[in-house]
Write a protein that holds these residues in place. Structure first.
Motif, PDB file in Angstrom:
ATOM      1  N   PRO A   3       0.828  -1.208   0.000  1.00 39.96           N
ATOM      2  CA  PRO A   3       0.000   0.000   0.000  1.00 39.96           C
ATOM      3  C   PRO A   3       0.860   1.255   0.000  1.00 39.96           C
ATOM      4  O   PRO A   3       1.909   1.308   0.649  1.00 39.96           O
ATOM      5  N   SER A   4       0.416   2.281  -0.720  1.00 40.67           N
ATOM      6  CA  SER A   4       1.204   3.514  -0.836  1.00 40.67           C
ATOM      7  C   SER A   4       1.456   4.155   0.527  1.00 40.67           C
ATOM      8  O   SER A   4       2.521   4.740   0.757  1.00 40.67           O
ATOM      9  N   GLU A   5       0.466   4.041   1.435  1.00 44.14           N
ATOM     10  CA  GLU A   5       0.638   4.615   2.771  1.00 44.14           C
ATOM     11  C   GLU A   5       1.788   3.945   3.527  1.00 44.14           C
ATOM     12  O   GLU A   5       2.451   4.580   4.348  1.00 44.14           O
ATOM     13  N   SER A   9       4.900   5.807   5.140  1.00 49.01           N
ATOM     14  CA  SER A   9       5.268   5.622   6.556  1.00 49.01           C
ATOM     15  C   SER A   9       6.722   5.187   6.689  1.00 49.01           C
ATOM     16  O   SER A   9       7.433   5.641   7.596  1.00 49.01           O
ATOM     17  N   LEU A  10       7.164   4.298   5.806  1.00 46.11           N
ATOM     18  CA  LEU A  10       8.546   3.819   5.860  1.00 46.11           C
ATOM     19  C   LEU A  10       9.516   4.972   5.628  1.00 46.11           C
ATOM     20  O   LEU A  10      10.493   5.136   6.371  1.00 46.11           O
ATOM     21  N   ILE A  44       8.059  12.123  -1.945  1.00 41.19           N
ATOM     22  CA  ILE A  44       7.236  11.582  -0.856  1.00 41.19           C
ATOM     23  C   ILE A  44       7.716  12.113   0.491  1.00 41.19           C
ATOM     24  O   ILE A  44       6.913  12.451   1.361  1.00 41.19           O
ATOM     25  N   GLU A  45       9.019  12.207   0.656  1.00 39.52           N
ATOM     26  CA  GLU A  45       9.586  12.673   1.925  1.00 39.52           C
ATOM     27  C   GLU A  45       9.159  14.113   2.227  1.00 39.52           C
ATOM     28  O   GLU A  45       8.992  14.483   3.391  1.00 39.52           O
ATOM     29  N   ARG A  46       8.926  14.908   1.189  1.00 36.27           N
ATOM     30  CA  ARG A  46       8.507  16.303   1.380  1.00 36.27           C
ATOM     31  C   ARG A  46       7.036  16.423   1.786  1.00 36.27           C
ATOM     32  O   ARG A  46       6.630  17.435   2.341  1.00 36.27           O
ATOM     33  N   GLN A  47       6.243  15.410   1.504  1.00 41.11           N
ATOM     34  CA  GLN A  47       4.814  15.475   1.788  1.00 41.11           C
ATOM     35  C   GLN A  47       4.524  15.328   3.288  1.00 41.11           C
ATOM     36  O   GLN A  47       5.171  14.543   3.971  1.00 41.11           O
TER      37      GLN A  47
END
Length: 514
Positions: A3-5, A9-10, A44-47
């Motif tokens: 899952p994208s979430e 999270s990772l 992703i890290e910026r979100q």
């Protein structure tokens, strides 16, 4: 598919050094595509929250969007591989698991002597850290290598040595499991209300403490078993009101871990939990100097874990944060306690999906109680509402029960007398259903929803009713089981404020200094 979430999270769980290592790893182990993976990683890290639509918009011209789902799966696994390499020698578990993998490789290639040499070293480490389950695997490989290796006449001698060693390890494992079982069973004695309520509870605790494994410390065959022994005994003595005995066992656990500083790094959560237990004693006795020393020790230990275990940061916040807040309130250091609130609010938001609900309730209740003492009733109400509205929660029924009582008093102080009867009856039904209604709680509830709605704030009738209530409360508090309620709420201070017309904070401060 991942899952994208989970990918989000990772990535968000990674420390600064882990992120740096991943980027180096990705650049070396992905040919031609590395920039794409690092681009997605950075995006992703910026979100702040996962937004796939925003990612697709940002990379709409990139060809990898045609197979974005498998692309994210590969990125997830690439991060895990990077973390495996990064943490290869950062813990005993990581080292032992790598040794087992290397042993299997060497075994399959028929290279037995180096494999055996690595196993012997790994066994000494496993013994030191009491990794008994892993020791069984190491011994199994040792036996297989001896049987297939060219060790000639030593084979029988070596195998005969391994068999009793294996039996002893199984005995140690079983002993630990017995103590773990006792720990689980002991928690069930008081989990519902989180406090010993009556003589029957006390009888059950004393009976539990008489179990052979608890009554004789020598039956614990390893440091791990001794840790569980001390932990269970400390917990049960605490619940029985034997604070000196409880403190003794808690102190034993701290010393047990501090004898082996390298084990603290291997089991940081266990060490921090032990310090938290010790902190509870110092906080309850208002020993500010000692409590601050333990707080600093706990935070130092957490920082030395290199921040690689996100859970450590959360647990440190839960344990040290609640203890410091309660300690400052008990010591009437209300300005300092207020200064903590913005920091706590930030952390509660940051760890919203990770924090234990029980600790969130504790934070919310005591912050609300702090503002109640200071007469800031609107702030108190906003912090308390999520706990009051958590009616179906099974965690910390003690906190929920006192939150319901505090909620009623807040309504009274805010002039909402009309709702007291409704909310009071609701609270009464809830506490009866959850079996958390002791004599003191019952007395307070009856007073709040049966008498307060008919009394004006500051009236002579209210003062007279509070004088009668004080007499009844003092009578109830002669029962030592009822006195535990005072650790949640100083009801006498509120009663005195109604009688004298003083603010609660002005009643509590002189009383504490005396």
């Amino acid at each position: 598919m991942v899952p994208s979430e989970d990918l989000f999270s990772l990535i968000k769980s990674l420390s600064k050094s882990e992120k740096g290592h991943f980027k180096k790893y990705a650049s070396k182990h992905v040919i031609g595509e590395q920039n794409h993976y690092i681009k997605i990683f950075d995006a992703i890290e910026r979100q702040k929250e996962y937004d796939e639509q925003a990612l697709k918009e940002e990379f709409k011209d990139e060809s990898f969007l045609n197979s974005f789902a498998p692309f994210k799966v590969y990125l997830f696994n690439l991060i895990l591989k990077s973390l495996t390499v990064y943490h290869a020698d950062k813990s005993a578990d990581a080292y032992l698991n790598r040794t087992l993998l290397n042993t299997e490789i060497l075994f399959k290639k028929g290279i037995y002597k180096p494999a055996l040499k690595h196993l012997i070293k790994a066994k000494s480490i496993a013994y030191h850290y009491e990794k008994f389950d892993t020791l069984l695997s190491l011994i199994d490989w040792e036996k297989r290598i001896i049987l297939l290796g060219t060790f000639e006449t030593k084979i029988i001698q070596m195998i005969n040595k391994l068999l009793p060693e294996r039996e002893n390890i199984l005995k140690l494992i079983h002993n630990i499991y017995e103590y773990e079982s006792l720990a689980v069973r002991s928690n069930k004695l008081v989990t519902t209300s989180d406090r010993t309520r009556n003589k029957e509870d006390l009888k059950n605790i004393k009976s539990f403490l008489s179990e052979p494994l608890l009554s004789d410390e020598r039956k614990a065959l390893s440091d791990t078993a001794r840790f569980f022994h001390h932990n269970v005994c400390s917990f049960l003595h605490f619940e029985a009101g034997n604070l000196n005995q409880s403190y003794k066992f808690c102190k034993k656990n701290v010393l047990l871990m501090e004898q082996h500083p390298d084990r603290i790094k291997e089991y940081p959560i266990r060490y921090l939990a032990t310090l938290q237990n010790l902190l509870v004693f110092e906080t309850k006795q208002n020993k500010l100097k000692e409590a601050n020393l333990i707080l600093n020790k706990a935070r130092k230990a957490a920082s030395e874990s290199e921040g690689e275990i996100k859970n450590i940061e959360v647990k440190t916040f839960e344990w040290t944060g609640t203890s410091e807040l309660i300690m400052l309130i008990n010591a009437c250091e209300f300005d300092k306690a207020q200064q903590l609130v913005p920091q706590i609010a930030l952390k509660l938001n940051e760890f919203s999906d990770k924090i234990d609900k029980a600790y969130e309730f504790v934070f919310r209740y005591y912050i609300s109680y702090l503002y109640f003492i200071l007469g800031k009733f609107d702030k108190a109400k906003s912090w308390l509402d999520p706990v009051v509205n958590a009616g179906k929660s099974e965690t910390r029924q003690d906190i929920i029960s006192f939150s319901l009582i505090l909620n009623l008093l807040l309504h009274f102080e805010k002039g909402n007398a009309l709702v007291l009867e409704y909310f009071g009856k609701s609270a009464n039904r809830y506490m009866i259903k959850k079996n958390t209604l002791n004599k003191l709680e019952s007395l307070l509830l009856n007073f709040v929803y049966k008498k307060l709605p008919r009394l004006d704030n500051g009236s002579p009738e209210l003062k007279k009713a509070c004088l009668d209530l004080r007499e009844q409360v003092n009578e109830v508090l002669k029962d030592p089981f009822e006195q535990k309620a005072l650790s949640y709420f100083d009801i006498n201070a509120w009663i005195e404020s109604q009688i004298s017309g003083k603010k609660i904070v002005d009643v509590i401060k002189p009383k504490t200094s005396n």
